[in-house]
Design an enzyme around this catalytic site. Structure first.
Site, short mmCIF file in Angstrom:
data_model
loop_
_atom_site.label_atom_id
_atom_site.label_comp_id
_atom_site.label_asym_id
_atom_site.label_seq_id
_atom_site.Cartn_x
_atom_site.Cartn_y
_atom_site.Cartn_z
N CYS A 299 -4.82 -4.15 1.92
CA CYS A 299 -4.40 -3.16 0.93
C CYS A 299 -3.18 -3.65 0.14
CB CYS A 299 -4.10 -1.82 1.57
SG CYS A 299 -3.94 -0.50 0.34
N CYS B 69 -8.39 0.30 -4.77
CA CYS B 69 -7.04 0.56 -4.30
C CYS B 69 -6.57 1.87 -4.94
CB CYS B 69 -6.09 -0.58 -4.69
SG CYS B 69 -4.37 -0.28 -4.22
#
Length: 448
Positions: free
Chosen positions: A193, A373
């Site tokens: 991430c 994201c």
């Protein structure tokens, strides 16, 4: 991560409480048709989708993972921002292992692909017909000198959202900090991430603004990367936001040392290569994202590539040498962003190709590199970054709401409220497919 239509079935998604098979008595040797290494998001989702698939007739799956708890790691940003409780972000492993799947609480030590076997540090060998490798990656807190000691001291004002053991301290530090320099770091190299390091920064900035202390705090974003984000479209939008909100950008600055007593963070300037100069920065508040790497037992095994990741074809998720081995998620060599959203697109491709190989056919399902994201930029706003291989945007809502580089309140509530619910009630149960919502996608490209 999914179209508006997928929001409608939300109220109809059942909450499942089913008894799972937990291997309380483990034989010295065991064999299963499919062995999955890793009981995180990728491993559990593959098991759930495979178990549901009618084409998988011999339902004999085992998951190897020593963990007793399963974590929803994308939720740690919400915990660090004070938006959700840590209790919402984990479940006992026994609650998430799919029905009928055996769980061995064993720690893998190495692979023996020539003999179709996995060896464990517990002295148990588990053989397989087919293997799926999905143990995630290692967050290497020891990779920054002084960081582990700093994180153990609540008075240090050093914290990280990258561990369930440290994430709650982040919110405490945000609340207590009122004046001085605040530094948020992102390491060089691959991390899971890649937007999370600045998600927590934007949320802290927003909170300090709410508290009326923003003007007393000098915020710096120190990243080992040369830009704000790897995808140019979103990187430019975030760079504009950084300048607009008066955040200092320290690009290609890689954190190497933390001195909690002196309140000094030391960075290596990567612009100068291996002989890069060291730069010291004082801090009053420091949020650290640790460097990350493949697990050593993966990197040193016969199934790894030169960089230490499981060596798979980027389109099919099949191992480049051992055709009965597949990998997805953070441990794989797939050259995309390592996110939970990526797993939603990788899993159906892996399942279809695995079933094809079982039938003696060639794998034809294709993964295009999709990842997402959901990048928090403050309270009630979020930039939903969606893209595929090559940094090419692949946006779910673009035709409805316009370009997703503009933060939206709708996207904010997807991240804060919808995605955690869907994760526990659908994603890891094998009925959530990311951009396709609750509808399984066609994984084979159409012939034109």
């Amino acid at each position: 991560m999914a179209g508006i239509a997928v929001l409608r079935p939300l109220a109809r998604v059942p909450v499942r409480h089913i008894a799972r098979t937990y291997a309380t008595s483990i034989p010295a040797k065991a064999h299963h048709r499919v062995v999955i290494v890793g009981g995180g998001t990728a491993g559990v989702t593959v098991a759930a989708q495979l178990q549901r698939n009618a084409q998988f007739e011999t339902k004999d799956i085992a998951i190897l993972d020593p963990a007793q708890t399963h974590h929803y790691q994308p939720g740690w940003t919400l915990v660090g921002s004070g938006l959700r409780s840590l209790e919402d972000m984990h479940r006992p492993m026994s609650d998430v292992i799919p029905e009928g799947v055996k769980h061995y609480p064993l720690r893998v030590s190495t692979f023996d692909p020539e003999n179709n076997a996995v060896k464990t540090s517990d002295g148990v060998d588990v053989s397989y017909d087919y293997l799926v490798v999905a143990p995630g990656l290692e967050t290497n807190f020891a990779g920054v000198s002084g960081l582990e000691q700093a994180l153990q001291d609540p008075a240090s004002q050093v914290s990280s959202i990258y561990s369930e053991k440290t994430v709650e301290q982040v919110w405490k530090n945000v609340q207590s900090f009122k004046k001085g320099p605040a530094i948020f770091t992102q390491p060089a190299g691959i991390i899971k991430c890649a937007g999370a390091p600045q998600k927590i920064m934007w949320m802290a900035l927003s909170q300090w603004k709410r508290d009326g202390v923003r003007d007393n705090i000098d915020i710096s974003f120190a990243t080992g990367a040369p830009v704000m984000f790897a995808v140019p479209k979103y990187s430019q939008a975030l760079e504009d936001l950084r300048k607009e909100r008066n955040v200092e950008g320290l690009f290609q600055h890689n954190l190497v040392k933390v001195d909690p007593k002196k309140k000094v963070a030391t960075f290596k300037k990567l612009t100068d290569g291996a002989n890069g100069a060291l730069v010291e920065k004082e801090f009053g508040f420091l949020h650290v994202v640790p460097p990350q790497k493949p697990w050593d037992w993966i990197a040193k095994s016969p199934i790894a590539d030169a960089a230490g990741w499981v060596d798979v074809d980027k389109s099919t998720t099949q191992h480049t040498k051992y055709k009965n081995i597949f990998s997805l998620g953070d441990a794989s060599s797939l050259p995309n962003s390592k996110t939970a959203a990526a797993i939603t697109s990788q899993t159906p491709v892996l399942i279809d190709n695995l079933l094809a190989v079982m039938k003696g056919a060639e794998p034809k399902a294709v993964y295009d590199g999709y990842a997402s994201c959901p990048l928090l930029t403050g309270h009630n706003e979020l930039m939903l970054c969606e893209f595929k291989y090559g940094g090419v945007p692949k946006e779910t809502f673009a035709n409805i709401l316009g370009g997703q580089e503009s933060p939206s309140r709708l996207f904010y509530h997807l991240k804060k409220d919808f995605f955690p619910f869907v994760y526990w009630n659908s994603f890891i149960n094998g009925t959530w497919y990311g951009p396709s919502g609750f509808f399984r996608p066609n994984t084979t490209p159409s012939q034109s």
